[in-house]
Design an enzyme around this catalytic site. Structure first.
Site, PDB file in Angstrom:
ATOM      1  N   PRO A  43     184.499  34.341  45.448  1.00 20.96           N
ATOM      2  CG  PRO A  43     184.047  34.330  43.149  1.00 20.96           C
ATOM      3  CD  PRO A  43     185.020  34.873  44.167  1.00 20.96           C
ATOM      4  N   GLY A  44     182.632  31.573  46.699  1.00 16.71           N
ATOM      5  CA  GLY A  44     182.690  30.324  47.451  1.00 16.71           C
ATOM      6  C   GLY A  44     183.346  30.408  48.819  1.00 16.71           C
ATOM      7  CG  ASN A  99     186.889  87.292  65.860  1.00 18.57           C
ATOM      8  OD1 ASN A  99     187.749  87.953  65.297  1.00 18.57           O
ATOM      9  ND2 ASN A  99     186.657  87.404  67.161  1.00 18.57           N
ATOM     10  CE1 TYR A 135     186.566  96.857  59.371  1.00 17.00           C
ATOM     11  CE2 TYR A 135     186.265  95.896  61.554  1.00 17.00           C
ATOM     12  CZ  TYR A 135     185.955  95.929  60.214  1.00 17.00           C
ATOM     13  OH  TYR A 135     185.041  95.055  59.691  1.00 17.00           O
ATOM     14  CE  LYS A 145     182.807  97.378  59.063  1.00 17.39           C
ATOM     15  NZ  LYS A 145     181.957  97.100  57.876  1.00 17.39           N
TER      16      LYS A 145
END
Length: 399
Positions: free
Chosen positions: A309-310, A147, A118, A122
């Site tokens: 509520p409350g 990488n 490879y 290249k």
């Protein structure tokens, strides 16, 4: 500007073309250039289109290549062979626009890369590009990538990080033969940023000392300046921490531009559908509910409180712990009184005007739902994670 991207369906190609399409569509206005057309060329593209693309292109990114062929001979055909065809096509069209080559650090053929087929393919591609520049006067930009990792990278192919992310996210086994083995890693967004810089003529130049890129303004090669050197053991350790987050609720340290931040984003891109959402433990009673949302390594935790509520909640104070109360829905009243004092501080709060209120150390405090019909929803942040062995919470009514 018309841009040709070969290998457009590969890992780098997909990310680069997505960035270019965002610029073309006006979704990204951070760059001082316009993209008129993005020519995508890949293995399944009609070969006759290459001539048209080469004729019209103002810049060419050659990302095409072979990484895992069935036969070693395919390296040279897929890497050197296509590069030769591309450059011949540009010459035939008389187009001397800038051309970028995606090469690899393996082209150094040093150390563990010695004898790599490879790497050899290249390296031959690099020589071809240098010769092309000498012959035509065209600008060439040759990048030897280390990488790579990031979203859309194919696991079990040519990236250990992609494989680890995919397998850990999907509860599959991984194999780490040497946890101390160190990798140099380039994150896909940093790579794409460098590619866009190159379009502006601001590429980073270098020469190589062994496998290390050394910045040099007149260097023959180009490089992406931001990489990360980490061991396999460190990568796996971080990934196991990320995997555990839905159970621990702890978000680890992820500083800006850190490897951990980039790895976490990569890991999340591999989550299967069933893990995208996860349940949170709601602590419910007749007054409403309290749910821890997120804990951090060193910046406390976030929670959400729902008061019916409350209802009045709180009525306690802390020595060192302090909090923000942020009402996002409903209508309420926050009261605070310094311990040992009779003076009460009051703050009327509402989801119609969202604001943050400090719960001060040494002040007993509460929050009252003033509505008779609506729940009061409060997002809370505390400067430390709750520790049941040292709760630092003491009951005392405000009034």
């Amino acid at each position: 500007m018309k841009i040709l991207v070969t290998g457009a369906e590969g890992f780098v190609g997909k990310n680069l073309t997505a960035a270019l399409e965002n610029i073309k569509a006006g979704k990204d206005r951070t760059r001082p250039f316009a993209v008129d057309e993005v020519y995508r060329y890949d293995i399944n593209t009609d070969p006759s289109l290459l001539g048209e693309y080469c004729k019209n292109a103002d810049f060419v990114f050659n990302m095409a290549g072979v990484n895992r062929p069935k036969e070693q001979s395919e390296f040279m055909a897929g890497n050197f062979g296509f590069a030769s065809r591309l450059l011949d096509c540009l010459k035939k069209c008389g187009n001397t626009c800038p051309v970028m080559l995606s090469s690899s650090i393996q082209a150094t053929l040093l150390g563990r890369y010695a004898g790599s087929e490879y790497g050899k393919s290249k390296l031959e591609g690099e020589k071809l590009f240098f010769d092309y520049a000498d012959e035509t006067g065209a600008k060439v930009l040759i990048y030897r990538f280390p990488n790579l990792f990031g979203k859309w990278c194919r696991p079990n192919y040519n990236s250990a990080v992609a494989t680890f992310c995919n397998n850990i996210a999907n509860d599959l086994a991984i194999t780490v033969n040497d946890p101390a083995a160190k990798l140099e890693l380039l994150y896909i967004d940093d790579l794409v940023c460098e590619m866009l810089d190159a379009l502006e003529g601001r590429e980073h130049r270098c020469e190589f000392e062994g496998v290390n890129a050394v910045e040099k303004t007149d260097g023959r090669y180009c490089f992406a300046p931001v990489t990360h050197k980490v061991t396999l053991g460190e990568i796996v350790g971080l990934l196991e921490t990320f995997k555990a987050q839905p159970q621990t609720l702890v978000m680890p340290k992820i500083p800006g531009d850190s490897f951990a931040k980039k790895l976490y984003s990569t890991y999340l891109s591999y989550l299967p559908r069933e893990k995208v959402a996860f349940p949170l433990k709601m602590n419910c009673d007749d007054r409403g509910s309290f749910t821890e949302l997120l804990k951090t390594a060193d910046c406390g935790q976030f929670s959400v409180n729902i008061s019916k509520p409350g209802i009045t909640k709180g009525q306690h104070w802390h020595n060192t712990k302090w909090e923000f109360f942020i009402v996002v829905s409903g209508h309420g009243l926050i009261q605070m009184r310094k311990i040992g004092s009779d003076e009460v501080l009051e703050f009327e709060v509402s989801g119609e005007k969202i604001e943050a209120v400090h719960m001060l150390p040494g002040y007993t405090h509460n929050i009252i739902n003033l509505s008779d019909t609506e729940n009061l929803v409060t997002v809370m942040w505390a400067n430390e994670q709750f520790d049941p062995s040292h709760p630092d919470t003491f009951f005392e009514p405000v009034k």
